[in-house]
Design an enzyme around this catalytic site. Structure first.
Site, PDB file in Angstrom:
ATOM      1  N   GLU A 243       5.476  20.483 -23.529  1.00  0.00           N
ATOM      2  CA  GLU A 243       4.772  20.634 -22.254  1.00  0.00           C
ATOM      3  C   GLU A 243       4.406  19.259 -21.675  1.00  0.00           C
ATOM      4  O   GLU A 243       4.621  18.988 -20.501  1.00  0.00           O
ATOM      5  CB  GLU A 243       3.528  21.497 -22.448  1.00  0.00           C
ATOM      6  N   ARG A 269       4.739   5.610  13.279  1.00  0.00           N
ATOM      7  CA  ARG A 269       3.356   5.474  13.748  1.00  0.00           C
ATOM      8  C   ARG A 269       3.106   4.026  14.169  1.00  0.00           C
ATOM      9  O   ARG A 269       3.274   3.099  13.359  1.00  0.00           O
ATOM     10  CB  ARG A 269       2.392   5.866  12.616  1.00  0.00           C
ATOM     11  N   GLN A 280       1.734  -5.758   6.124  1.00  0.00           N
ATOM     12  CA  GLN A 280       1.980  -5.913   4.678  1.00  0.00           C
ATOM     13  C   GLN A 280       1.083  -5.011   3.833  1.00  0.00           C
ATOM     14  O   GLN A 280       1.488  -4.518   2.787  1.00  0.00           O
ATOM     15  CB  GLN A 280       1.744  -7.367   4.258  1.00  0.00           C
TER      16      GLN A 280
END
Ligand SMILES: Cc1cc2nc3c(=O)[nH]c(=O)nc-3n(C[C@H](O)[C@H](O)[C@H](O)COP(=O)(O)OP(=O)(O)OC[C@H]3O[C@@H](n4cnc5c(N)ncnc54)[C@H](O)[C@@H]3O)c2cc1C
Length: 380
Positions: A243, A269, A280
């Site tokens: 798991e 955007r 940056q």
């Protein structure tokens, strides 16, 4: 070391991506809000073959090797936005189906495995209890032998798929004063008299169900005991190794999907007259997300490769679980920040991605417990 996919793996990956995009995740916002499970999506995953991936053909699976299974689940995480459904699939495959395959008798496999592999049944693992979480072997649920059966009494907590599961792998103690040596695993059909389940509401992965399970003089036949008496701890440890190693396969795909959305957004955007990706401070977040994605993927593939060679992956599984979960959360935090105020709104689903990621630092052993395991293996 060869990192390339075989042509068959590449083809299957494409098919999984097409399936995930076309058939899954469409209504995830609604499911998340209402805390509902996509039963239809689950069935379609079954028909497509997801639940049966690592299961041998004689039990209705496709007998895919571990690397192919991991690559397919990663692709599903990339294609499908419903992280809750993906988590339910992971819990079903790694914590119920595989332990049954690895430790079950022929008649147990015949009785249950094909139903789990086809998706007809949902599987769960019930180990944690209200007083036994990280200290998993301190469970108090008892299994007292009575002729050809056992009577289970006690309760479990945080059972993924619990409210919907048809079959639960339950670990109980034959004698709590004997600690881990008395732990024994059982395959319990949820319709068994004396089993009740109470759903637990949670922060993320809300389209996966979670529940407390109560056992009151619940009778399980000796034929449904998984393994011998007293090997429950070993079965659980083995199940946890798998798991931890693989349940975050889908999360790696999710990280790629979220990163692509962030890069697209940062390109379109505009603030201060230029795309925000040209700043940056924004670009470095995206770079960090990319590096986390690649390192998470490499750890996942390495642990799958080691497993496919038949090696023990105890340390590697803990490292993969720790790194992928922490990377997933860190990248979702960055994603919310890159989207600014829109990342904080529910519409664009970035806040849901973050809520969904957070649970991964807790389930299958918390990040602290993974660190403890790694430290122990380093002799500390
Ligand atoms: C979404 C979700 C799904 C889950 N699904 C399942 C499931 O299907 N089946 C199942 O059996 N369980 C499931 N769990 C339970 C999960 O395994 C436990 O929540 C987890 O092991 C932690 O146990 P706890 O919640 O009792 O926390 P605790 O063990 O009480 O821990 C509380 C805090 O203390 C820290 N801590 C505890 N011990 C140590 C230590 N020795 N050193 C350092 N720090 C420590 C922990 O890291 C944590 O930060 C699920 C949990 C979640 C959140």
């Amino acid at each position: 070391m060869d990192f390339s996919f075989t042509p068959e793996q590449e083809q299957y990956r494409k098919e999984v991506i097409r399936f995930g995009r076309e058939r899954l995740g469409g209504s995830v916002r609604e499911l998340d809000r209402k805390e509902e499970f996509d039963r239809q999506g689950w069935r379609e995953c079954g028909q497509f073959g997801i639940q049966g991936l690592p299961v041998p053909e004689q039990y209705g699976g496709s007998a895919a090797d571990i690397l192919t299974t991991v690559v397919a689940l990663e692709a599903l995480g990339y294609a499908c936005r419903d992280n809750g459904l993906l988590f339910s699939l992971g819990a079903h495959i790694w914590a119920c189906e595989l332990p049954l395959f690895n430790f079950g008798t022929e008649s147990q496999k015949e009785k249950y495995l094909a139903r789990l592999a086809s998706g007809e049944w949902i599987g769960a693992l019930a180990m944690a209890e209200p007083e036994a979480g990280s200290d998993a072997f301190s469970i108090k649920t008892t299994a007292i032998r009575k002729g050809d059966s056992y009577l289970l009494n006690g309760s479990k907590s945080f059972v993924t798929n619990g409210p919907l599961a048809d079959l639960m792998l339950v670990v109980a103690s034959l004698d709590p004063s004997k600690g881990w040596q008395a732990l024994t695993a059982f395959l319990l059909e949820k319709k068994t008299a004396g089993v009740t389940v109470h759903p637990q509401e949670k922060m993320g992965l809300r389209s996966s169900t979670l529940g407390e399970v109560f056992f009151e003089d619940c009778e399980v036949s000796a034929g449904d005991r998984l393994g011998e008496e007293g090997v429950g701890a070993a079965i659980f440890t083995h199940a946890m190794e798998c798991e931890r190693a693989f349940i975050l396969s889908t999360a790696v795909g999710t990280m790629e999907r979220v990163l692509e959305r962030c890069v697209d957004y940062a390109k379109q955007r505009r603030q201060f007259g230029k795309p925000i990706g040209k700043f940056q401070l924004v670009a470095s977040k995206l770079v960090d997300m990319r590096v986390r994605l690649e390192t998470a993927r490499n750890l996942l593939y390495r642990v799958a490769w080691l497993k496919s060679m038949g090696k023990s992956v105890f340390a590697e599984a803990a490292m993969a679980k720790l790194h992928i979960s922490e990377s997933w959360v860190a990248s979702c935090l960055d994603a919310v920040q890159v989207f600014g105020g829109y990342g904080y709104l529910t519409d664009l689903e970035m806040e849901r991605e973050l809520r969904d990621a957070l649970g991964s630092r807790i389930f299958s052993g918390t990040s602290e417990i993974q660190r403890n395991l790694i430290a122990q293996l380093m002799g500390l």
